[in-house]
Design a protein around this motif. Structure first.
Motif, mmCIF file in Angstrom:
data_model
loop_
_atom_site.group_PDB
_atom_site.id
_atom_site.type_symbol
_atom_site.label_atom_id
_atom_site.label_comp_id
_atom_site.label_asym_id
_atom_site.label_seq_id
_atom_site.Cartn_x
_atom_site.Cartn_y
_atom_site.Cartn_z
ATOM 1 N N GLU A 154 0.824 -1.212 0.000
ATOM 2 C CA GLU A 154 0.000 0.000 0.000
ATOM 3 C C GLU A 154 0.855 1.258 0.000
ATOM 4 O OE1 GLU A 154 -4.092 -1.248 2.273
ATOM 5 O OE2 GLU A 154 -2.321 -0.839 3.511
ATOM 6 N N ALA A 155 1.988 1.200 0.692
ATOM 7 C CA ALA A 155 2.853 2.379 0.791
ATOM 8 C C ALA A 155 4.153 1.972 1.453
ATOM 9 C CB ALA A 155 2.172 3.474 1.604
ATOM 10 N N LYS A 156 5.078 2.905 1.477
ATOM 11 C CA LYS A 156 6.287 2.783 2.281
ATOM 12 C C LYS A 156 6.235 3.850 3.372
ATOM 13 C CE LYS A 156 8.275 -0.609 0.103
ATOM 14 N NZ LYS A 156 8.459 -1.924 0.779
ATOM 15 N N PHE A 157 6.923 3.561 4.475
ATOM 16 C CA PHE A 157 6.960 4.504 5.595
ATOM 17 C C PHE A 157 8.148 5.459 5.452
ATOM 18 C CE2 PHE A 157 5.397 0.616 8.188
ATOM 19 C CZ PHE A 157 4.120 0.762 7.673
ATOM 20 N N GLN A 158 7.966 6.636 6.010
ATOM 21 C CA GLN A 158 9.051 7.611 6.065
ATOM 22 C C GLN A 158 9.015 8.303 7.417
ATOM 23 O OE1 GLN A 158 10.651 10.234 2.598
ATOM 24 N NE2 GLN A 158 9.034 11.423 3.552
ATOM 25 N N VAL A 159 10.184 8.562 8.000
ATOM 26 C CA VAL A 159 10.237 9.213 9.299
ATOM 27 C C VAL A 159 11.381 10.212 9.334
ATOM 28 C CG1 VAL A 159 11.675 7.356 10.305
ATOM 29 C CG2 VAL A 159 10.333 8.848 11.804
ATOM 30 N N PHE A 160 11.112 11.376 9.929
ATOM 31 C CA PHE A 160 12.125 12.380 10.196
ATOM 32 C C PHE A 160 12.093 12.696 11.690
ATOM 33 C CE2 PHE A 160 11.039 13.191 5.704
ATOM 34 C CZ PHE A 160 12.314 13.100 5.146
ATOM 35 N N PHE A 161 13.254 13.075 12.226
ATOM 36 C CA PHE A 161 13.361 13.341 13.652
ATOM 37 C C PHE A 161 13.774 14.788 13.913
ATOM 38 C CE2 PHE A 161 14.144 8.818 13.148
ATOM 39 C CZ PHE A 161 13.354 8.257 14.147
ATOM 40 N N SER A 162 13.181 15.358 14.942
ATOM 41 C CA SER A 162 13.598 16.679 15.420
ATOM 42 C C SER A 162 13.976 16.551 16.889
ATOM 43 C CB SER A 162 12.484 17.709 15.232
ATOM 44 O OG SER A 162 11.295 17.304 15.882
ATOM 45 N N ASP A 163 14.891 17.413 17.327
ATOM 46 C CA ASP A 163 15.418 17.309 18.686
ATOM 47 C C ASP A 163 14.610 18.117 19.692
ATOM 48 O OD1 ASP A 163 17.379 15.770 17.600
ATOM 49 O OD2 ASP A 163 18.997 17.230 17.833
ATOM 50 N N ILE A 164 14.402 17.524 20.850
ATOM 51 C CA ILE A 164 13.860 18.219 22.017
ATOM 52 C C ILE A 164 14.873 18.023 23.141
ATOM 53 C CG2 ILE A 164 12.007 18.317 23.726
ATOM 54 C CD1 ILE A 164 10.105 17.218 21.636
ATOM 55 N N ILE A 165 15.386 19.099 23.695
ATOM 56 C CA ILE A 165 16.407 19.009 24.732
ATOM 57 C C ILE A 165 15.777 19.215 26.105
ATOM 58 C CG2 ILE A 165 18.556 19.989 25.637
ATOM 59 C CD1 ILE A 165 19.254 20.839 22.793
ATOM 60 N N GLU A 166 15.996 18.256 26.990
ATOM 61 C CA GLU A 166 15.547 18.344 28.371
ATOM 62 C C GLU A 166 16.776 18.450 29.274
ATOM 63 O OE1 GLU A 166 12.566 18.575 29.524
ATOM 64 O OE2 GLU A 166 11.174 17.708 28.064
ATOM 65 N N VAL A 167 16.734 19.377 30.221
ATOM 66 C CA VAL A 167 17.851 19.578 31.146
ATOM 67 C C VAL A 167 17.409 19.189 32.552
ATOM 68 C CG1 VAL A 167 19.537 21.211 32.071
ATOM 69 C CG2 VAL A 167 18.715 21.469 29.706
ATOM 70 N N LEU A 168 18.161 18.291 33.179
ATOM 71 C CA LEU A 168 17.838 17.820 34.515
ATOM 72 C C LEU A 168 18.513 18.695 35.565
ATOM 73 C CD1 LEU A 168 18.221 13.975 33.872
ATOM 74 C CD2 LEU A 168 16.276 15.476 33.411
ATOM 75 N N ALA A 169 18.103 18.534 36.815
ATOM 76 C CA ALA A 169 18.558 19.424 37.885
ATOM 77 C C ALA A 169 20.070 19.397 38.076
ATOM 78 C CB ALA A 169 17.860 19.052 39.196
ATOM 79 N N ASP A 170 20.712 18.262 37.794
ATOM 80 C CA ASP A 170 22.161 18.181 37.971
ATOM 81 C C ASP A 170 22.937 18.624 36.738
ATOM 82 O OD1 ASP A 170 21.702 16.101 36.231
ATOM 83 O OD2 ASP A 170 22.493 14.521 37.533
ATOM 84 N N GLY A 171 22.216 19.192 35.758
ATOM 85 C CA GLY A 171 22.856 19.696 34.550
ATOM 86 C C GLY A 171 22.905 18.717 33.400
ATOM 87 N N THR A 172 22.487 17.471 33.640
ATOM 88 C CA THR A 172 22.468 16.475 32.573
ATOM 89 C C THR A 172 21.517 16.894 31.458
ATOM 90 O OG1 THR A 172 22.952 14.685 34.125
ATOM 91 C CG2 THR A 172 21.991 14.059 32.008
ATOM 92 N N GLN A 173 21.983 16.843 30.217
ATOM 93 C CA GLN A 173 21.138 17.135 29.066
ATOM 94 C C GLN A 173 20.727 15.831 28.383
ATOM 95 O OE1 GLN A 173 22.710 19.926 26.236
ATOM 96 N NE2 GLN A 173 22.472 21.678 27.608
ATOM 97 N N VAL A 174 19.452 15.711 28.118
ATOM 98 C CA VAL A 174 18.921 14.548 27.422
ATOM 99 C C VAL A 174 18.284 15.031 26.127
ATOM 100 C CG1 VAL A 174 17.344 12.581 27.516
ATOM 101 C CG2 VAL A 174 18.472 13.380 29.608
#
Length: 463
Positions: free
Chosen positions: A159-179
């Motif tokens: 029926e079709a093929k799939f396509q996916v694109f990704f965009s970044d969302i940055i979360e910062v935790l209390a100890d400075g860790t970025q996810v």
């Protein structure tokens, strides 16, 4: 007199010692929970395995006849289907997503997010048009139905093929860790006919199949007692049950299975997977996936293709897989993590304890279980929304997923991809994707110290 002075001095020493200990950051959590009562996560169906077979063992309390049917169902669950005509396991396609149950539920667990989104995997896309049918179900897209089949047998076109694109969302935790969260946006390409511009897409990935019979055996009132549709207690959480059309009974029932609780029974869930994922018809789903479509009608007239007893046997297999026991329940870090789980209100939706009632399989009846879910729909916010209604579930609502066995995912399936489309690469990411009714808990998670966060993750991984 000297003895009295020595006694008093020792008493003062103990008071000072424990006063200092109470100020130690390692001891800030009082009344650490006893997790011993949760050791039998699946009641008498619990197994104590920490191997790659942790999700694939029959419940140890099955009767002899149920065990025999379970083992036969295991063979059926792993059977690979081929195109017709064939001596055995015929009927694949003509259009499909995969060729066996085990391919979408490897080792009875969860598949990873596919490296190649168009390869055979446990990933697929639901589709529909805006609105709903009179029974509340989704409106099929003409020429595509309610699921996109991106594979086809020789001589036919997907029926079709799939396509996916990704965009970044940055979360910062209390100890400075970025996810860095990767937000996927899905679309269809190479469609065999034009796909409507107002068509709705919703990604799905396979989920573990152990313990399902216990979930079907929970009486409705245990689920409904946690409903709070209008948030009467003002805690910002307003879970609701999904009520769905049940093809087995022809009536409306409470939904329990699927990412939006859009299926009432395991039998119908199995029939839907045979039909939508593999293109195999049953007495519950007798219409070919490509019926009436220019790319998919086989013309064999051999429906239903799967014998009723095989469908019943596979459903029994899914119902009677054992639940793995939690681990490290006496570890103080794990116990502190359990306390934090309650303090940041994860347990308001991931309710630890449930009770089964009388059930057709005696081994599953009257069991106290710990699945960590309320089985209700919750608004999870815009970032997880698919904007596609499914019976009473709106476009931002999802069913609370059970957490039992989650810490064994890497052992069983060699990955830690979670959520409805596998976008989260670990438990931390899965928590950070929470929004809507879970936003308060997510924000509290972000404010935890490094030690607190690690304790919480140790607890979740112990389940």
């Amino acid at each position: 007199m000297n003895s009295l002075l020595k006694y008093l001095s020792f008493a003062v020493f103990l008071i000072l010692l424990f006063s200092c200990s109470n100020n130690d950051s390692e001891e800030v959590y009082e009344d650490l929970p006893s997790l011993e009562e949760r050791l039998l996560a699946g009641g008498q169906t619990t197994v104590f395995l920490t191997s790659s077979n942790s999700f694939s063992t029959p419940a140890p309390n099955l009767s002899g006849s149920d065990l025999t049917d379970h083992l036969d169902g295991d063979v059926d669950f792993e059977s690979v289907f081929v195109t017709a005509p064939a001596t055995i396991n015929q009927g694949l396609g003509t259009i499909f997503n995969n060729s066996s149950c085990i391919s979408c539920h490897p080792r009875d667990g969860r598949p990873s997010f596919p490296v190649n989104i168009n390869a055979r995997s446990g990933f697929f896309l639901r589709v529909s048009l805006p609105g709903q049918l009179t029974n509340g179900s989704s409106i099929p897209v003409p020429g595509f139905g309610t699921q996109i089949q991106n594979q086809a047998i020789f001589g036919y076109q997907p029926e079709a093929k799939f396509q996916v694109f990704f965009s970044d969302i940055i979360e910062v935790l209390a100890d400075g860790t970025q996810v860095i969260l990767k937000k996927p946006t899905y679309s269809l390409i190479d469609t065999y006919i034009p796909f409507p511009s107002n068509g709705l897409l919703s990604p799905r990935i396979g989920s573990p199949v152990f313990g399902l019979g216990l979930l079907e055996a929970i009486p409705e009132n245990y689920i409904l007692q946690n409903q709070d549709i209008n948030d009467g207690n003002g805690d910002g959480i307003s879970g609701k049950a999904n009520y769905v059309f049940d093809a087995v009974s022809g009536t409306t029932k409470i939904g329990r299975f699927g990412w939006k609780a859009n299926t009432a029974t395991i039998l119908e869930q199995c029939a839907g997977a045979y039909n939508g994922d593999m293109g195999i018809t049953t007495y519950l789903k007798p219409i070919e996936t490509g019926f009436g479509q220019t790319n998919g009608e086989d013309g064999f007239g051999d429906d239903p293709e799967l014998a009723d007893y095989i469908l019943q046997r596979v459903a029994l297999y899914c119902k009677t897989l054992a639940v793995p026991a939690p681990r490290n329940i006496t570890d103080n870090d794990v116990r502190r993590g359990a306390k934090i789980f309650e303090q940041i209100e994860c347990a308001k939706c991931h309710i630890p304890k449930m009770q089964t009632g009388s059930y057709s399989i005696s081994a599953l009846s009257n069991q106290t279980i710990f699945p960590y879910s309320d089985f209700l729909l919750h608004d999870m916010g815009n970032d997880l929304a698919d904007n596609r209604p499914d019976f009473l579930a709106n476009g931002s609502e999802w069913k609370t997923r059970p957490l039992w066995g989650i810490g064994l995912t890497n052992v069983v399936n060699n990955h830690t991809n979670f959520l409805h489309d596998g976008r989260a690469k670990n438990i931390t990411e899965a928590i950070l994707w929470h929004g809507g009714e879970a936003l308060n808990s997510k924000n509290k998670f972000k404010q935890l110290s490094t030690k607190e966060r690690n304790d919480l993750l140790k607890f979740i991984n112990s389940l």
